[in-house]
Design a protein around this motif. Structure first.
Motif, PDB file in Angstrom:
ATOM      1  N   LEU A 226       0.842  -1.184   0.000  1.00 28.03           N
ATOM      2  CA  LEU A 226       0.000   0.000   0.000  1.00 28.03           C
ATOM      3  C   LEU A 226       0.881   1.239   0.000  1.00 28.03           C
ATOM      4  N   GLY A 227       0.578   2.184  -0.859  1.00 25.12           N
ATOM      5  CA  GLY A 227       1.401   3.383  -0.966  1.00 25.12           C
ATOM      6  C   GLY A 227       1.108   4.404   0.116  1.00 25.12           C
ATOM      7  N   GLY A 228       1.710   5.577  -0.014  1.00 23.88           N
ATOM      8  CA  GLY A 228       1.498   6.644   0.948  1.00 23.88           C
ATOM      9  C   GLY A 228       2.799   7.316   1.336  1.00 23.88           C
ATOM     10  N   ARG A 229       2.692   8.266   2.249  1.00 30.34           N
ATOM     11  CA  ARG A 229       3.875   8.953   2.766  1.00 30.34           C
ATOM     12  C   ARG A 229       4.557   8.100   3.815  1.00 30.34           C
ATOM     13  N   LEU A 230       5.878   7.977   3.732  1.00 28.69           N
ATOM     14  CA  LEU A 230       6.602   7.148   4.689  1.00 28.69           C
ATOM     15  C   LEU A 230       6.675   7.846   6.043  1.00 28.69           C
ATOM     16  N   PHE A 231       6.137   7.182   7.050  1.00 24.85           N
ATOM     17  CA  PHE A 231       6.255   7.647   8.430  1.00 24.85           C
ATOM     18  C   PHE A 231       7.490   6.964   9.005  1.00 24.85           C
TER      19      PHE A 231
ATOM     20  N   ALA B   1      -3.625  10.020   3.200  1.00 25.76           N
ATOM     21  CA  ALA B   1      -4.843   9.799   2.432  1.00 25.76           C
ATOM     22  C   ALA B   1      -4.686   8.701   1.380  1.00 25.76           C
ATOM     23  N   ALA B   2      -3.522   8.649   0.718  1.00 22.68           N
ATOM     24  CA  ALA B   2      -3.306   7.634  -0.321  1.00 22.68           C
ATOM     25  C   ALA B   2      -3.332   6.229   0.278  1.00 22.68           C
ATOM     26  N   THR B   3      -2.756   6.084   1.466  1.00 26.68           N
ATOM     27  CA  THR B   3      -2.752   4.777   2.130  1.00 26.68           C
ATOM     28  C   THR B   3      -4.172   4.352   2.472  1.00 26.68           C
ATOM     29  N   ILE B   4      -4.939   5.258   3.054  1.00 25.26           N
ATOM     30  CA  ILE B   4      -6.303   4.931   3.461  1.00 25.26           C
ATOM     31  C   ILE B   4      -7.185   4.642   2.249  1.00 25.26           C
ATOM     32  N   GLU B   5      -6.984   5.389   1.161  1.00 26.23           N
ATOM     33  CA  GLU B   5      -7.749   5.121  -0.064  1.00 26.23           C
ATOM     34  C   GLU B   5      -7.448   3.718  -0.593  1.00 26.23           C
ATOM     35  N   ALA B   6      -6.174   3.323  -0.584  1.00 25.95           N
ATOM     36  CA  ALA B   6      -5.798   1.990  -1.069  1.00 25.95           C
ATOM     37  C   ALA B   6      -6.385   0.896  -0.188  1.00 25.95           C
ATOM     38  N   ILE B   7      -6.389   1.116   1.111  1.00 29.94           N
ATOM     39  CA  ILE B   7      -6.966   0.130   2.037  1.00 29.94           C
ATOM     40  C   ILE B   7      -8.443  -0.102   1.706  1.00 29.94           C
TER      41      ILE B   7
ATOM     42  N   LYS C 287      -4.451   2.395  10.917  1.00 34.77           N
ATOM     43  CA  LYS C 287      -4.790   1.149  11.611  1.00 34.77           C
ATOM     44  C   LYS C 287      -6.300   0.975  11.722  1.00 34.77           C
ATOM     45  N   ARG C 288      -7.001   2.065  11.956  1.00 34.08           N
ATOM     46  CA  ARG C 288      -8.461   1.999  12.039  1.00 34.08           C
ATOM     47  C   ARG C 288      -9.056   1.560  10.706  1.00 34.08           C
ATOM     48  N   ALA C 289      -8.526   2.121   9.605  1.00 32.71           N
ATOM     49  CA  ALA C 289      -9.008   1.752   8.278  1.00 32.71           C
ATOM     50  C   ALA C 289      -8.735   0.279   7.979  1.00 32.71           C
TER      51      ALA C 289
ATOM     52  N   ASP D  44       0.727   8.159  17.284  1.00 34.42           N
ATOM     53  CA  ASP D  44       0.669   9.109  16.169  1.00 34.42           C
ATOM     54  C   ASP D  44      -0.735   9.135  15.590  1.00 34.42           C
ATOM     55  N   PHE D  45      -1.245  10.322  15.333  1.00 36.45           N
ATOM     56  CA  PHE D  45      -2.622  10.476  14.865  1.00 36.45           C
ATOM     57  C   PHE D  45      -2.847   9.796  13.514  1.00 36.45           C
ATOM     58  N   GLU D  46      -1.964  10.069  12.540  1.00 31.59           N
ATOM     59  CA  GLU D  46      -2.143   9.491  11.202  1.00 31.59           C
ATOM     60  C   GLU D  46      -2.005   7.971  11.227  1.00 31.59           C
TER      61      GLU D  46
END
Length: 251
Positions: A139-144, A153-159, A191-193, A184-186
């Motif tokens: 799953l893509g997204g910004r690396l934390f 947002a990209a990670t949650i959309e892919a999930i 994890k919730r998604a 961490d909030f994000e």
């Protein structure tokens, strides 16, 4: 009582009772509720506890970065990872979280397992390179960088495009009242998604994470089906979850 002595008293009470209730402390220490709230606010700022409505809970020791967490109870993580790996069945689509305990899960998957693993962790994906029969979806997204996982947002959309059979969730904290939480909030949002996109969620919980809280809630305990915990974990720590109907898998 001096502020330093009062805070020392509060820390002793937190270790002993597992929680602080502001109204009870006011009567016990003969100070105002405003004084207790100020003490708890300052102690939370100093990373000593987590404030909740009406008091405070122990802060999870598992809030350090990836490198620091890898040094916490490594043998416990091996045992939990081995037990969690046994829950993955052939043909399933499985979300596997990032983190040091999740790394132990994939290291203990059978070499001949045929399944699909979906992860937002590049380190988990790399661990699975040696499993030729496992399809790996990243799953893509910004690396934390703190947790070496994708967020945003990209990670949650892919999930949202995946319907998994199982989610093996890593957390910082598990508490009977505060639920599942992390630092961490994000990351909590991701994890919730993942939890909502899986038919079943099972939490990986080493002893230091039980009966603690972190700043950002993921979900309440009613949204998970099981917890993998060490067989040697004190019964008092696991009893509240069993009473809620949550399966506790011994590691």
């Amino acid at each position: 009582m001096l502020t330093s002595k009062r805070k020392a008293f509060l820390m002793d009470a937190l270790r002993r009772d597992g929680q602080l209730v502001a109204k009870t402390l006011c009567a016990e220490l003969a100070v105002s509720e405003d004084t207790i709230r100020r003490d708890l606010r300052e102690m939370a700022r100093d990373g000593l506890l987590v404030r909740v409505h009406g008091g405070a809970l122990p802060l999870s020791p598992a809030l350090g970065d990836f490198a620091a967490r890898s040094l916490i109870a490594p043998s416990d993580k091996v045992a939990i990872g081995r037990a969690a790996a046994r829950l993955v069945q052939p043909g399933q689509v499985v979300f596997i979280d990032g983190g040091t305990t999740s790394a132990q899960v994939v290291r203990h998957l059978p070499a001949d397992l045929k399944a699909t693993i979906v992860t937002h962790s590049p380190s988990i994906a790399v661990e699975l390179v040696a499993h030729p029969n496992i399809e790996v979806i990243m799953l893509g997204g910004r690396l934390f960088r703190h947790s070496v996982v994708g967020v945003g947002a990209a990670t949650i959309e892919a999930i949202g495009k995946v319907r998994a059979d199982l989610y093996l969730m890593g957390v910082s904290s598990v508490h009977p009242k505060a639920g599942l939480s992390t630092g961490d909030f994000e990351e909590a949002c991701v994890k919730r998604a993942l939890c909502h996109a899986a038919a079943e969620t099972i939490v990986l919980a080493s002893p230091e994470k039980l009966a603690t809280a972190s700043p950002y809630q993921i979900v309440e305990l009613g949204e998970i089906g099981g917890i993998v915990a060490l067989a040697s974990t004190a019964a008092a720590l696991t009893a509240p979850y069993k009473k809620m109907g949550i399966t506790v898998y011994p590691a």
